[in-house]
Design an enzyme around this catalytic site. Structure first.
Site, mmCIF file in Angstrom:
data_model
loop_
_atom_site.group_PDB
_atom_site.id
_atom_site.type_symbol
_atom_site.label_atom_id
_atom_site.label_comp_id
_atom_site.label_asym_id
_atom_site.label_seq_id
_atom_site.Cartn_x
_atom_site.Cartn_y
_atom_site.Cartn_z
ATOM 1 N N GLU A 157 15.082 -22.680 -12.806
ATOM 2 C CA GLU A 157 14.722 -21.270 -12.569
ATOM 3 C C GLU A 157 15.926 -20.374 -12.835
ATOM 4 O OE1 GLU A 157 12.240 -19.599 -12.463
ATOM 5 O OE2 GLU A 157 12.880 -17.709 -11.624
ATOM 6 N N ASN A 212 -0.163 0.555 6.084
ATOM 7 C CA ASN A 212 0.495 -0.366 5.158
ATOM 8 C C ASN A 212 1.133 -1.457 6.001
ATOM 9 O OD1 ASN A 212 1.799 -1.647 3.039
ATOM 10 N ND2 ASN A 212 3.588 -0.302 3.140
ATOM 11 N N GLY A 213 0.800 -2.713 5.720
ATOM 12 C CA GLY A 213 1.377 -3.823 6.479
ATOM 13 C C GLY A 213 0.299 -4.860 6.752
ATOM 14 N N GLU A 248 16.123 -14.946 -19.918
ATOM 15 C CA GLU A 248 15.077 -13.962 -20.235
ATOM 16 C C GLU A 248 15.535 -12.524 -20.067
ATOM 17 O OE1 GLU A 248 11.522 -13.803 -17.838
ATOM 18 O OE2 GLU A 248 12.560 -14.625 -16.116
ATOM 19 N N HIS A 254 24.396 -38.492 -20.957
ATOM 20 C CA HIS A 254 23.563 -39.172 -21.971
ATOM 21 C C HIS A 254 23.345 -38.298 -23.191
ATOM 22 C CE1 HIS A 254 22.847 -42.470 -19.222
ATOM 23 N NE2 HIS A 254 22.655 -41.575 -18.265
ATOM 24 N N CYS A 305 0.846 -1.203 0.000
ATOM 25 C CA CYS A 305 0.000 0.000 0.000
ATOM 26 C C CYS A 305 0.882 1.254 0.000
ATOM 27 C CB CYS A 305 -0.878 -0.003 1.246
ATOM 28 S SG CYS A 305 -1.843 -1.497 1.406
ATOM 29 N N LYS A 329 4.823 -8.886 -18.603
ATOM 30 C CA LYS A 329 4.780 -9.270 -17.188
ATOM 31 C C LYS A 329 3.666 -10.275 -16.939
ATOM 32 C CE LYS A 329 5.790 -9.459 -12.921
ATOM 33 N NZ LYS A 329 6.956 -10.337 -12.605
ATOM 34 N N ARG A 345 3.691 1.324 -6.912
ATOM 35 C CA ARG A 345 3.668 0.242 -5.919
ATOM 36 C C ARG A 345 2.515 -0.721 -6.192
ATOM 37 N NH1 ARG A 345 6.386 2.039 -1.089
ATOM 38 N NH2 ARG A 345 4.999 0.905 0.296
ATOM 39 N N TRP A 396 -3.158 -2.065 -1.718
ATOM 40 C CA TRP A 396 -2.857 -3.320 -2.417
ATOM 41 C C TRP A 396 -3.476 -4.398 -1.537
ATOM 42 C CZ3 TRP A 396 -0.684 -5.296 -6.807
ATOM 43 C CH2 TRP A 396 -0.256 -6.614 -6.784
ATOM 44 N N LYS A 420 15.989 -17.302 -15.659
ATOM 45 C CA LYS A 420 16.348 -15.916 -15.284
ATOM 46 C C LYS A 420 17.428 -15.386 -16.217
ATOM 47 C CE LYS A 420 13.649 -14.601 -13.082
ATOM 48 N NZ LYS A 420 12.713 -15.623 -13.238
HETATM 49 C C1 AGP Z 1 9.227 -15.220 -14.938
HETATM 50 O O1 AGP Z 1 10.485 -14.596 -14.773
HETATM 51 C C2 AGP Z 1 8.612 -14.943 -16.272
HETATM 52 N N1 AGP Z 1 8.446 -13.561 -16.462
HETATM 53 C C3 AGP Z 1 7.418 -15.791 -16.623
HETATM 54 O O2 AGP Z 1 7.918 -17.080 -16.850
HETATM 55 C C4 AGP Z 1 6.266 -15.903 -15.581
HETATM 56 O O3 AGP Z 1 6.716 -16.613 -14.464
HETATM 57 C C5 AGP Z 1 5.112 -16.686 -16.231
HETATM 58 O O4 AGP Z 1 4.641 -15.958 -17.333
HETATM 59 C C6 AGP Z 1 3.964 -16.968 -15.270
HETATM 60 O O5 AGP Z 1 3.394 -15.755 -14.843
HETATM 61 P P1 AGP Z 1 2.359 -15.809 -13.615
HETATM 62 O O6 AGP Z 1 3.111 -16.307 -12.438
HETATM 63 O O7 AGP Z 1 1.877 -14.398 -13.459
HETATM 64 O O8 AGP Z 1 1.247 -16.758 -14.007
#
Ligand code: AGP
Length: 611
Positions: free
Chosen positions: A484, A102-103, A491, A507, A2, A606, A27, A76, A488
């Protein structure tokens, strides 16, 4: 998270409050509101509503034009859906007190019950609303004293500002675990969650510390510590521009969000564990004990980073709840005609709660009669609304496209669910549960330690940022986290990165390991460390450059690899939460070295709301 603003001075309060809130929009929020003392100090006027600030501005055009004292808030949502009633500011029964917060007040249910027993009437679903009623209950003519007494009864995190009709020309504020800053003006003073909201008016600030309480008038600002002693605050002169300040001084939102992980984990854990008895408390889960006992199959479905969190979830839930778990990419599951029925639990993970593939997979699961439980970071999101149950992560809005704090809080949710199901299904080992819960509670501090010692990673990134390809290898849980790490790096730095089960390299993929190829070797699992060392030797024999990520005390690695980035010790099941952080930093520093657009990488969004 928030956003909070407060103003006291000689100018019109409403425009200043709204402008300050606008500087906090980054935010993330779903509703907004202001409360001001009308010009005659005869009553507190509140204007609040669901939706964006633009709507509030429109409806506040002629609102209390002569008010010079007020508070404002962008919400939020955590407790209670985004709507007009749950929006802040909240007031007490008499309308004499207005509060923005906020919290998370962890013990709000107990306080609410007690206040109701004292005759207070509540209107909202929020934890925050206990604050004005508690202050009303404790008020004896001095607002500062009433706030001080109120905060002694609170558990959890707060940054709050309180307005009182009987004490016009005074604002009282307090903070614990949520940020709050004072803006020092000339004949006027300000309060805000974050510096951007102040910069139009002043660059002279007090950064409040945990436990501090502020007694503010238009000409004076007094700060007290938790013991009630006056504190001589040093003026912090802000030399950031507003845009930079939204990142709290970090160069990118991604780095800021990596550093927010300790707080995000603390918030996600808040009020949900009792380590002393090994208990997880998930009041928001309606799936009852009987149904839980009859669950004979779990699917975890998600996309991208959320999918990787699900892979860790598989290990946790199979170990704790002793139920077979299948993890499936959402865009695959929805077309696989999966075998599900009323004894199937489908855990759906999504930071945004809007990913089209994940939403579709969840709806397919519901059509097949399964019980769906969403783990999401956005209250009232599409996935949250459609799921049978929701377990929220409280990471706060994640702005950078590359998911970081959402991932680690999703892992936290996996541990909570696994332990919760183990207890309900009678498969729990109480001593191990206690150890794990204590371990979960210690993770935020351990991440802070990793973040303080990021130089090995930064140097490695500088050395290898021109590489064309890289490998992330691990076994078991480490393989899940390696996936993961590779995502990172790919991307945001655009370097080809491949995660591989370490035992599988020989293999085929080993053919790609040549001199100088950087290999990130995750070696956190004590029970298979010897096997992992053998796999590392395989790539070293082909002259790869190996950076190992391992817990302190694993001395056997230094002779085998080129460098080791040590992690604080933790239970091996919890190691993913720590092992991912150096990988996040590696991706970040490599992307910065390569001049990439870190927060908005090419081709990506996003939230992927298209299939
Ligand atoms: C993560 O770094 C990516 N931007 C992407 O893989 C993301 O995790 C994926 O699109 C899922 O998004 P969501 O968690 O909002 O469903």
């Amino acid at each position: 998270m928030c956003g909070i603003v407060g103003y006291l001075g000689h100018q019109q309060a409403v425009p200043i409050l709204l402008e300050g809130l606008a500087r906090l929009e980054y935010r993330g929020y779903d509703s907004a509101g202001v409360a001001v003392l009308d010009g005659n100090d005869s009553m507190i006027q509140v204007k609040k509503q669901k939706g964006k600030l633009a709507g509030l501005k429109t409806s506040s055009n002629d609102f209390c034009l002569n008010a010079v004292c007020g508070i404002g808030h962008t919400r939020w949502a955590t407790h209670g859906r985004p709507n007009d009633v749950n929006a802040h500011p909240h007031t007490d029964c008499t309308g004499k007190f207005a509060v923005v917060h906020n919290g998370i007040i962890e013990n709000y249910m107990a306080l609410r019950d007690w206040l109701i027993s004292r005759g207070h009437v509540f209107n909202s679903e929020t934890d925050t609303e206990v604050l004005p009623h508690l202050i009303e209950e404790l008020y004896a003519g001095d607002l500062l004293e009433a706030v001080r007494r109120a905060i002694t009864k609170l558990q959890g995190s707060y940054a709050m500002v309180v307005l009182c009709l009987d004490e016009p020309g005074r604002l009282v504020a307090a903070r614990h675990d949520s940020p709050l800053v004072v803006g020092l003006g000339d004949g006027e003073n300000f309060l805000a969650s974050d510096i951007p909201a102040l910069l139009k008016h002043t660059r002279r600030t007090y950064i409040l510390e945990d436990g501090e309480v502020v007694d503010l008038t238009s000409t004076e600002v007094k700060v007290f510590n938790g013991s009630g002693d006056a504190v001589e605050k040093k003026v912090f002169e802000v030399n950031w521009e507003a845009e930079q300040a939204e990142k709290n001084g970090y160069e990118h939102f991604m780095l800021k969000e990596i550093h927010e992980q300790p707080r995000a984990l603390r918030d996600t854990l808040a009020g949900r564990i009792n380590p002393e008895v090994g208990k997880v408390i998930l009041n928001e889960i309606t799936l009852d004990e009987e149904k839980l006992k009859n669950i004979n199959k779990i699917y975890i479905t998600a996309c991208g980073t959320a999918y990787h969190a699900g892979l860790v979830g598989k290990h946790v839930m199979e170990k704790m709840a002793r139920v077979p778990v299948e993890v499936d990419i959402a865009s695959e599951l929805r077309y696989r005609n999966p075998i599900m029925d009323k004894n199937t639990l489908v855990v759906v993970i999504s930071q945004s709660g809007e990913t089209a593939d994940t939403l579709a997979a969840m709806r397919e699961a519901k059509r097949n009669g399964a019980w769906t439980l969403a783990v999401t970071n956005v209250v009232d999101s599409s996935i949250a609304r459609d799921a049978d149950d929701v377990l929220y992560t409280w990471a706060g809005p994640e702005i950078a496209v590359a998911s970081t704090k959402a991932y680690t809080t999703q892992l936290m949710a996996m541990y909570l669910l696994g332990l919760y199901m183990a207890e309900k299904r009678g498969t729990q080992n109480v001593e191990e549960a206690k150890e794990l819960l204590i371990g979960l509670r210690e993770l935020p501090d351990k991440i802070e330690t990793i973040l303080k010692n990021g130089n090995i990673i930064k140097d490695f990134a500088a050395q290898y940022c021109s590489c064309q390809s890289s490998f992330f290898i691990g076994r078991g849980l480490d393989h899940a986290v390696a996936l993961e790490g590779a995502l990172k790096l790919k991307e945001i730095s655009y370097i080809h990165a491949e995660a591989y089960a370490a035992g599988e390299l020989k293999h085929g993929t080993l053919a790609l390991i040549v001199e100088g190829v950087p290999v990130i070797a995750l070696a956190t699992q004590q029970d298979i460390i010897e096997k992992m060392i053998s796999n590392i030797k395989e790539v070293k024999a082909r002259d790869a450059t190996v950076l190992a990520l391992a817990p302190e005390g694993y001395t056997g690695l230094e002779q085998v690899v080129d460098q080791v980035a040590y992690l604080p010790q933790t239970h091996s099941l919890l190691a993913p939460v720590l092992a991912v952080v150096p990988q996040q930093l590696l991706a970040y520093y490599m992307a910065v070295e390569r001049g990439c657009e870190v927060d908005q990488p090419r081709n990506l969004a996003k939230s992927v709301t298209v299939e």
